[in-house]
Write an enzyme that holds these catalytic residues in place. Structure first.
Site, short mmCIF file in Angstrom:
data_model
loop_
_atom_site.label_atom_id
_atom_site.label_comp_id
_atom_site.label_asym_id
_atom_site.label_seq_id
_atom_site.Cartn_x
_atom_site.Cartn_y
_atom_site.Cartn_z
N ASP A 104 6.07 5.98 -4.25
CA ASP A 104 6.19 5.58 -2.85
C ASP A 104 7.66 5.40 -2.46
O ASP A 104 8.09 5.85 -1.39
CB ASP A 104 5.45 4.28 -2.60
CG ASP A 104 4.01 4.32 -3.07
OD1 ASP A 104 3.44 5.42 -3.14
OD2 ASP A 104 3.46 3.25 -3.38
N TYR A 123 -6.69 -4.80 -2.82
CA TYR A 123 -6.77 -4.19 -4.14
C TYR A 123 -5.87 -4.91 -5.11
O TYR A 123 -4.94 -5.62 -4.71
CB TYR A 123 -6.49 -2.68 -4.11
CG TYR A 123 -5.09 -2.23 -3.77
CD1 TYR A 123 -4.19 -1.91 -4.78
CD2 TYR A 123 -4.70 -2.03 -2.44
CE1 TYR A 123 -2.93 -1.43 -4.48
CE2 TYR A 123 -3.44 -1.55 -2.13
CZ TYR A 123 -2.55 -1.25 -3.16
OH TYR A 123 -1.31 -0.77 -2.85
N GLY A 159 0.88 -1.17 0.00
CA GLY A 159 0.00 0.00 0.00
C GLY A 159 0.91 1.21 0.00
O GLY A 159 2.09 1.09 0.33
#
Length: 293
Positions: free
Chosen positions: A243, A69, A11
């Protein structure tokens, strides 16, 4: 018939934390989120520990489990998302304990990083609680970093996203906006327009990612450095490019490296990540190649 489904735990904020820890192994890395009390949640926490990430400030629910997801990538390595997050434990994290308790019990840390996705999964009431929590940590002298990471499908409207992203900007010391996000939300073009807008919120450090135009950093309202874009030799999967950039940049800044050095290291790590499938590179491979960049 039995079907085994194999997946990975990741995530946006988790990915950033993993790369921050890998870049600066001496950092204490804590993850604040909500998880379940089931086997899949426990397996996920075991994976965190392998990455050196501590779950001591993670909240556990007996009624909810982790969200899911899926990511699809095209021939150019660009991704699209499908989400199954409704009523996940993470969406309940701001009501598991009172905000005052969270502020009082938060371990001593140097920096807290959160994102627009952290916001988008919450109800508006819980968004307000998250802002209250972040403000309380800022009042304790903790540096706050925020990446808008705008995903239109996760918001009711542009106006809804703008309202809450501005709330986040107003409590942040470092922000990492992308030009693409600001074009979609505000019709901003170019780093100077974005910087001028963000400076309204008294943000100390603005790291603006402008794709092929490179990355531009402003510090205390002054433009300080531009790093030109250097494409990776191949792009297999762009998942976690931003990220890994954010995690590496923040870990460098926390350990007192200057902006130019931090930016250069972050860009190189992001360029490495996109050459491999998945958000999190295998640890051995990361350690093997990191000294080469």
């Amino acid at each position: 018939m039995k079907i085994a489904i194999h997946g990975r735990f990741f995530g946006d904020t988790y990915n950033a934390l993993v790369y921050a820890k890998r870049n600066s192994p001496d950092l204490d890395a804590l993850f604040f989120t909500g998880i379940g009390n089931d086997d899949i949640s426990k397996t996920m926490v075991s994976q965190w520990r392998k990455e050196g990430i501590c779950s001591s400030f993670t909240l556990m629910s007996d009624k909810h489990t982790i969200g899911i997801y899926a990511i699809s990538t095209d021939d150019k390595g660009e991704r699209s998302f499908s989400y199954w997050r409704k009523n996940s434990a993470a969406t309940q994290m701001m009501v598991m304990k009172p905000v005052k308790t969270l502020i009082e019990t938060c371990p001593a840390v140097d920096c807290v990083f959160f994102s627009g996705i952290s916001f988008a999964i919450l109800s508006d009431l819980d968004k307000a609680l998250l802002i209250e929590f972040i403000q309380g940590l800022s009042d304790k002298g903790i540096k706050i970093a925020f990446d808008p990471n705008y995903r239109s499908a996760m918001w009711q409207s542009k106006e809804h996203a703008i309202h809450w992203l501005e709330k986040a900007y107003s409590v942040s010391d470092i922000i990492l906006p992308g030009e693409e996000d600001h074009q979609a939300l505000f019709n901003h073009n170019g780093h100077s327009e974005i910087a001028q807008y963000c400076q309204r919120f008294n943000v100390q450090e603005i790291v603006i990612k402008c794709g092929e135009k490179g990355t531009f950093v402003y510090f205390e309202n002054e433009f300080v450095v531009h790093l030109p874009f250097e494409p990776a030799p191949i792009q297999v999967d762009s998942t976690a490019a931003g990220d890994s950039f954010a995690g590496t940049y923040l870990s460098q800044r926390i350990t007192n490296n200057d902006i130019a050095l931090s930016l250069n290291q972050a860009a190189k790590v992001a360029g490495l990540v996109v050459q491999h499938r998945g958000a999190i590179m295998p640890t051995a491979l990361y350690n093997q190649v990191i000294n080469e960049i």
